[in-house]
Design a protein around this motif. Sequence first.
Motif, PDB file in Angstrom:
ATOM      1  N   ASN A   1      -0.875  -5.466   3.614  1.00  0.00           N
ATOM      2  CA  ASN A   1      -0.770  -5.948   4.462  1.00  0.00           C
ATOM      3  C   ASN A   1      -0.449  -5.035   5.881  1.00  0.00           C
ATOM      4  O   ASN A   1      -0.969  -5.193   6.709  1.00  0.00           O
ATOM      5  CB  ASN A   1       0.419  -6.965   4.444  1.00  0.00           C
ATOM      6  CG  ASN A   1      -0.031  -8.520   4.005  1.00  0.00           C
ATOM      7  OD1 ASN A   1      -0.719  -9.217   4.668  1.00  0.00           O
ATOM      8  ND2 ASN A   1      -0.027  -8.562   2.758  1.00  0.00           N
ATOM      9  N   LYS A   2       0.338  -4.010   5.579  1.00  0.00           N
ATOM     10  CA  LYS A   2       0.980  -3.020   6.527  1.00  0.00           C
ATOM     11  C   LYS A   2      -0.211  -2.083   6.671  1.00  0.00           C
ATOM     12  O   LYS A   2      -0.383  -1.700   7.719  1.00  0.00           O
ATOM     13  CB  LYS A   2       1.990  -2.372   6.045  1.00  0.00           C
ATOM     14  CG  LYS A   2       3.555  -3.021   6.049  1.00  0.00           C
ATOM     15  CD  LYS A   2       4.766  -2.053   5.612  1.00  0.00           C
ATOM     16  CE  LYS A   2       4.709  -1.967   4.079  1.00  0.00           C
ATOM     17  NZ  LYS A   2       5.640  -1.087   3.713  1.00  0.00           N
TER      18      LYS A   2
ATOM     19  N   ASN B   1       2.181  -3.271   1.118  1.00  0.00           N
ATOM     20  CA  ASN B   1       1.487  -2.009   1.752  1.00  0.00           C
ATOM     21  C   ASN B   1       0.043  -2.360   2.094  1.00  0.00           C
ATOM     22  O   ASN B   1      -0.320  -1.765   3.048  1.00  0.00           O
ATOM     23  CB  ASN B   1       1.365  -1.106   0.386  1.00  0.00           C
ATOM     24  CG  ASN B   1       2.609  -0.123   0.299  1.00  0.00           C
ATOM     25  OD1 ASN B   1       3.442  -0.423   0.963  1.00  0.00           O
ATOM     26  ND2 ASN B   1       2.786   0.479  -0.861  1.00  0.00           N
TER      27      ASN B   1
ATOM     28  N   ALA C   1       9.503  -4.991   7.378  1.00  0.00           N
ATOM     29  CA  ALA C   1       9.514  -4.908   6.056  1.00  0.00           C
ATOM     30  C   ALA C   1      10.816  -5.315   5.198  1.00  0.00           C
ATOM     31  O   ALA C   1      10.650  -5.764   4.196  1.00  0.00           O
ATOM     32  CB  ALA C   1       9.018  -3.646   5.606  1.00  0.00           C
TER      33      ALA C   1
ATOM     34  N   TYR D   1      -2.412  -4.247   9.068  1.00  0.00           N
ATOM     35  CA  TYR D   1      -1.741  -4.754  10.261  1.00  0.00           C
ATOM     36  C   TYR D   1      -0.406  -3.845  10.421  1.00  0.00           C
ATOM     37  O   TYR D   1       0.678  -4.281   9.926  1.00  0.00           O
ATOM     38  CB  TYR D   1      -1.235  -6.092  10.103  1.00  0.00           C
ATOM     39  CG  TYR D   1      -2.192  -7.209  10.064  1.00  0.00           C
ATOM     40  CD1 TYR D   1      -3.559  -7.076  10.688  1.00  0.00           C
ATOM     41  CD2 TYR D   1      -2.087  -8.288   9.478  1.00  0.00           C
ATOM     42  CE1 TYR D   1      -4.432  -7.840  10.576  1.00  0.00           C
ATOM     43  CE2 TYR D   1      -3.103  -9.493   9.465  1.00  0.00           C
ATOM     44  CZ  TYR D   1      -4.119  -9.205   9.977  1.00  0.00           C
ATOM     45  OH  TYR D   1      -5.202 -10.177  10.040  1.00  0.00           O
ATOM     46  N   PRO D   2      -0.541  -2.804  10.908  1.00  0.00           N
ATOM     47  CA  PRO D   2       0.649  -1.690  10.761  1.00  0.00           C
ATOM     48  C   PRO D   2       1.993  -2.398  11.540  1.00  0.00           C
ATOM     49  O   PRO D   2       2.792  -1.768  11.188  1.00  0.00           O
ATOM     50  CB  PRO D   2      -0.106  -0.637  11.694  1.00  0.00           C
ATOM     51  CG  PRO D   2      -1.465  -0.687  11.547  1.00  0.00           C
ATOM     52  CD  PRO D   2      -1.783  -2.074  11.487  1.00  0.00           C
ATOM     53  N   GLN D   3       1.613  -3.178  12.665  1.00  0.00           N
ATOM     54  CA  GLN D   3       2.944  -3.780  12.987  1.00  0.00           C
ATOM     55  C   GLN D   3       3.842  -4.463  12.155  1.00  0.00           C
ATOM     56  O   GLN D   3       5.000  -4.601  12.350  1.00  0.00           O
ATOM     57  CB  GLN D   3       2.795  -4.814  14.126  1.00  0.00           C
ATOM     58  CG  GLN D   3       2.065  -6.119  14.003  1.00  0.00           C
ATOM     59  CD  GLN D   3       0.382  -5.801  13.816  1.00  0.00           C
ATOM     60  OE1 GLN D   3      -0.053  -4.991  13.542  1.00  0.00           O
ATOM     61  NE2 GLN D   3      -0.033  -6.935  14.161  1.00  0.00           N
ATOM     62  N   TYR D   4       3.428  -4.700  10.944  1.00  0.00           N
ATOM     63  CA  TYR D   4       4.193  -5.512   9.918  1.00  0.00           C
ATOM     64  C   TYR D   4       5.387  -4.401   9.174  1.00  0.00           C
ATOM     65  O   TYR D   4       6.268  -5.043   8.864  1.00  0.00           O
ATOM     66  CB  TYR D   4       3.410  -6.049   8.696  1.00  0.00           C
ATOM     67  CG  TYR D   4       2.653  -7.113   8.895  1.00  0.00           C
ATOM     68  CD1 TYR D   4       2.915  -7.809  10.257  1.00  0.00           C
ATOM     69  CD2 TYR D   4       2.031  -7.884   7.730  1.00  0.00           C
ATOM     70  CE1 TYR D   4       2.007  -9.031  10.296  1.00  0.00           C
ATOM     71  CE2 TYR D   4       1.483  -9.188   8.181  1.00  0.00           C
ATOM     72  CZ  TYR D   4       1.479  -9.861   9.222  1.00  0.00           C
ATOM     73  OH  TYR D   4       0.780 -10.648   9.685  1.00  0.00           O
ATOM     74  N   ALA D   5       4.948  -3.104   9.397  1.00  0.00           N
ATOM     75  CA  ALA D   5       6.220  -2.122   8.989  1.00  0.00           C
ATOM     76  C   ALA D   5       7.367  -2.530   9.425  1.00  0.00           C
ATOM     77  O   ALA D   5       8.278  -2.256   8.651  1.00  0.00           O
ATOM     78  CB  ALA D   5       5.616  -0.796   9.240  1.00  0.00           C
ATOM     79  N   GLN D   6       7.623  -2.718  10.833  1.00  0.00           N
ATOM     80  CA  GLN D   6       8.825  -2.880  11.408  1.00  0.00           C
ATOM     81  C   GLN D   6       9.809  -4.138  10.875  1.00  0.00           C
ATOM     82  O   GLN D   6      10.965  -4.134  10.968  1.00  0.00           O
ATOM     83  CB  GLN D   6       8.883  -3.047  12.761  1.00  0.00           C
ATOM     84  CG  GLN D   6       8.000  -4.229  13.302  1.00  0.00           C
ATOM     85  CD  GLN D   6       7.983  -4.293  14.930  1.00  0.00           C
ATOM     86  OE1 GLN D   6       8.938  -4.128  15.651  1.00  0.00           O
ATOM     87  NE2 GLN D   6       6.419  -4.257  15.212  1.00  0.00           N
TER      88      GLN D   6
END
Length: 368
Positions: free
Chosen positions: A74-75, A72, A85, A78-83
């Motif tokens: 990291n996301k 959470n 997960a 870096y919001p792009q990490y969510a895709q």
Amino acid sequence: MQHNKRRMRKGWVALASAVLVVALATGCTKKEEAAAPTPAPAPAQSATGGNVLVTYKDGGKVTQGEFDTFLNINKFFYPQYAQFASDPSFQQEMMNQYVTFKVLSSRADEKSKAEADKKAKEQMDQINLYFGSQEGGLEKKLKDASLTTADVEQFVKNSMYSIFSMESKVTDQQIKDNYDKKIAQDAHVYDIATVSHILIGTSDPATGKETRSKEDALKRAKEVQDKLNNGGDFVALAKEYSEDPGSKDTGGKYENVEISQWEPSFAKAAAELPLNKVSDPVETAFGYHIMFVHARSSKSFNDVKDGIKAELAEAQLYDFVEKELPGMIQTNNLPKPQPQQPAGGAPASPAPAGEAPKADAPAATPAK
């Protein structure tokens, strides 16, 4: 595979040493089709934090709860990490990062911790300032991300402990040897220059499609050179003729830039051209440049030694991840990445964790 992972790990260091630089985050390019994960064995239970996902030497463990918090965070930055997960390769990389930071932070000595605490406080002050200026402030954004301030503080502190722990192992002699080696390889590696230039390109910087022949570009560059030699204003002519999107609107000027960042031919010219004189056309892969070097200097050893120390510490971190960490992991209950099957049915090599795009080029860099 190893190359991709190594590039991704550069993001670890960037995140650890400069949490707020969201624009320079390294992401992953997702595979077109992710292979179905292998069903995980029934994980052990922990008294706190839920299932135990990973155990490692000396009694270390990572629970589902603490790993979810780490993901959470990291996301959050870096919001792009969510895709990614749910991607097993991504999860394994994140687990490696988390265990690395846990192990290395536990090895930090008191001096390293004291220095890291100061840096961690600076980071938290920047985070509060940055998010505090946005709608809802930091508290709301953390709540939306299922995080607390304490979670972020602990993440920053562990990251700083890890980095400073590795830096404490770098000796002054190693730093000096690395400096001497770089100077021997490139006498201009630490040169700084202020340069104005006008680029007459041969291709579209966005598409790479040819826009004019080299002969036509050279002819146009010489016309610009003549205008400058006859008293033309460099700023005005740059705005009229230059095709470098990074400097066109500022009169073609790049100020106090490390020339090693530039395209090799451009860098060589910046290092060797006479000062305060309009150059002949300088050819690079992008066309012809009319250059004007305003000033040039070199960073001293004292100017660069901290940066070298950080580079050497980063290299040691990579060595730890690749050489020591695998032997420390005792159990790993995360889903395992599956090899992709090509059309012919032959087994494929393991699917890469994802290619990390390069960080944005510094603003003061001509077209490369």
